[in-house]
Enzyme design. Sequence first.
Site, mmCIF file in Angstrom:
data_model
loop_
_atom_site.group_PDB
_atom_site.id
_atom_site.type_symbol
_atom_site.label_atom_id
_atom_site.label_comp_id
_atom_site.label_asym_id
_atom_site.label_seq_id
_atom_site.Cartn_x
_atom_site.Cartn_y
_atom_site.Cartn_z
ATOM 1 N N LYS A 9 0.842 -1.215 0.000
ATOM 2 C CA LYS A 9 0.000 0.000 0.000
ATOM 3 C C LYS A 9 0.865 1.248 0.000
ATOM 4 O O LYS A 9 2.042 1.207 0.399
ATOM 5 C CB LYS A 9 -0.940 0.037 1.211
ATOM 6 C CG LYS A 9 -0.261 0.029 2.608
ATOM 7 C CD LYS A 9 0.206 1.368 3.125
ATOM 8 C CE LYS A 9 0.907 1.272 4.478
ATOM 9 N NZ LYS A 9 1.669 2.467 4.843
ATOM 10 N N PRO A 94 9.355 -4.761 -0.233
ATOM 11 C CA PRO A 94 10.528 -4.444 0.602
ATOM 12 C C PRO A 94 10.161 -4.325 2.084
ATOM 13 O O PRO A 94 9.062 -3.882 2.426
ATOM 14 C CB PRO A 94 10.999 -3.097 0.043
ATOM 15 C CG PRO A 94 10.432 -3.012 -1.332
ATOM 16 C CD PRO A 94 9.151 -3.797 -1.314
ATOM 17 N N ALA A 96 10.411 -3.049 6.089
ATOM 18 C CA ALA A 96 10.582 -1.779 6.834
ATOM 19 C C ALA A 96 10.636 -0.592 5.878
ATOM 20 O O ALA A 96 11.493 0.274 5.969
ATOM 21 C CB ALA A 96 11.850 -1.833 7.699
ATOM 22 N N ALA A 97 9.693 -0.570 4.945
ATOM 23 C CA ALA A 97 9.746 0.387 3.839
ATOM 24 C C ALA A 97 8.644 1.441 3.890
ATOM 25 O O ALA A 97 8.686 2.420 3.163
ATOM 26 C CB ALA A 97 9.644 -0.373 2.517
ATOM 27 N N LEU A 99 5.546 0.403 3.223
ATOM 28 C CA LEU A 99 4.639 -0.119 2.194
ATOM 29 C C LEU A 99 3.661 -1.154 2.760
ATOM 30 O O LEU A 99 2.880 -1.747 2.017
ATOM 31 C CB LEU A 99 5.454 -0.743 1.049
ATOM 32 C CG LEU A 99 6.358 0.248 0.303
ATOM 33 C CD1 LEU A 99 7.314 -0.488 -0.632
ATOM 34 C CD2 LEU A 99 5.517 1.253 -0.496
ATOM 35 N N GLY A 100 3.720 -1.365 4.073
ATOM 36 C CA GLY A 100 2.743 -2.228 4.734
ATOM 37 C C GLY A 100 2.949 -3.715 4.496
ATOM 38 O O GLY A 100 2.015 -4.503 4.714
ATOM 39 N N GLY A 101 4.126 -4.131 4.076
ATOM 40 C CA GLY A 101 4.348 -5.537 3.709
ATOM 41 C C GLY A 101 4.037 -6.519 4.834
ATOM 42 O O GLY A 101 3.339 -7.509 4.612
ATOM 43 N N GLY A 102 4.530 -6.260 6.023
ATOM 44 C CA GLY A 102 4.297 -7.163 7.159
ATOM 45 C C GLY A 102 2.820 -7.228 7.508
ATOM 46 O O GLY A 102 2.272 -8.312 7.784
ATOM 47 N N SER A 103 2.155 -6.081 7.483
ATOM 48 C CA SER A 103 0.720 -6.029 7.801
ATOM 49 C C SER A 103 -0.083 -6.757 6.734
ATOM 50 O O SER A 103 -1.074 -7.434 7.035
ATOM 51 C CB SER A 103 0.246 -4.572 7.869
ATOM 52 O OG SER A 103 1.011 -3.856 8.793
ATOM 53 N N ASP A 136 -2.194 -1.379 10.676
ATOM 54 C CA ASP A 136 -2.392 -1.345 9.221
ATOM 55 C C ASP A 136 -3.037 -2.617 8.679
ATOM 56 O O ASP A 136 -3.330 -2.705 7.494
ATOM 57 C CB ASP A 136 -1.029 -1.216 8.514
ATOM 58 C CG ASP A 136 -0.515 0.212 8.496
ATOM 59 O OD1 ASP A 136 -1.239 1.113 8.953
ATOM 60 O OD2 ASP A 136 0.625 0.411 8.026
HETATM 61 O O1 C5P Z 1 0.201 -0.905 15.239
HETATM 62 P P1 C5P Z 1 1.597 -1.178 14.829
HETATM 63 O O2 C5P Z 1 2.188 -2.352 15.556
HETATM 64 O O3 C5P Z 1 1.786 -1.279 13.357
HETATM 65 O O4 C5P Z 1 2.431 0.095 15.276
HETATM 66 C C1 C5P Z 1 3.825 0.111 15.363
HETATM 67 C C2 C5P Z 1 4.262 1.326 16.163
HETATM 68 O O5 C5P Z 1 3.986 2.530 15.417
HETATM 69 C C3 C5P Z 1 3.539 1.527 17.477
HETATM 70 O O6 C5P Z 1 4.165 0.819 18.513
HETATM 71 C C4 C5P Z 1 3.662 3.034 17.679
HETATM 72 O O7 C5P Z 1 4.937 3.394 18.162
HETATM 73 C C5 C5P Z 1 3.558 3.575 16.259
HETATM 74 N N1 C5P Z 1 2.182 3.957 15.888
HETATM 75 C C6 C5P Z 1 1.605 5.062 16.482
HETATM 76 N N2 C5P Z 1 0.322 5.410 16.139
HETATM 77 C C7 C5P Z 1 -0.366 4.700 15.211
HETATM 78 C C8 C5P Z 1 0.210 3.581 14.613
HETATM 79 C C9 C5P Z 1 1.497 3.231 14.966
HETATM 80 O O8 C5P Z 1 2.218 5.739 17.316
HETATM 81 N N3 C5P Z 1 -1.602 5.080 14.899
#
Ligand code: C5P
Length: 289
Positions: A9, A94, A96-97, A99-103, A136
Amino acid sequence: MLTIQTPAKINPVLEVLGKRSDGYHELALVFQAIGLYDRLTFERKTNGVGLSVEGAVDLAADDSNLIVKAAKLFLREILKDSVGVQITLLKKIPLAAGLGGGSSDAAGTLRGLQWLFEVPVSEEKMHRMAAQLGSDVNFFLAGGTALGTGRGEIITPWQGSVPFWVILVKPPQGLSTPAVYQSGKALITSRDKVRGFQSVWEQGLPASIADHLFNGLEPAAFYLRPEVELIKKRFIMEGALGALLSGSGPTVFALAAHENEAQKIASKFENEGLEVVVTQTVSTGIEKL
Ligand code: C5P
């Protein structure tokens, strides 16, 4: 055996509305699926979760992997651990990009197991499990174009589509999402960017849409990684309709109306040690192959 593809994404708009008491940030953002996919294959086994990863050296296949977390959650909550699954990931998005790959892989795992075991699970339950896995993940259960609110997990799909060519440029070193949010440099805004974007998106005019791109995390990512801002400036110089940090970065995406323009812009970034991908927006999401 079942094989699916699950997309990456971009976020044409990402507004940070403020910090919440649970440590997350309240967001209003637009998600757009693009035609860059990871592939997941699922095979039933008697018990437990196995994962093998192809195509990416740097990704652990243990319990820290979001696919394993998603599979364990689904098997426990839906099937009371009466069966197991062996999963193979072919990684193309890729890491940690931004692009939401892990999600996307996590959502693909939930949907894949629902299809593999042919169990009836309500969309509400699917979304509850998705939200447990990350902010995500919910979007990828829907795909296409959607508005995200809350911490990003409350999804409202947008009907219709406005097709674009998308050029992605990613510097080699990834960027940690928590580091970007916790840098204290995010710009706080109040939903006016999302509103403005929605009205031009509904009109469907590509140049106006590209003029309304916005990401409140840009000051944070540019502060942590100054070279990311230079990529954005170069995209604009090379004639992109618009360019923006993708999610929490460090990928920068640019929009073009035609494939030849997209290829021309992409060619300017060749041989610099950057990852360059040319793709398109898509109106679909996770799909069986
Ligand atoms: O929800 P997710 O695990 O993808 O989020 C990773 C990190 O990104 C969270 O631990 C937080 O530090 C940050 N984050 C945030 N607010 C959001 C989404 C993510 O602060 N709405």
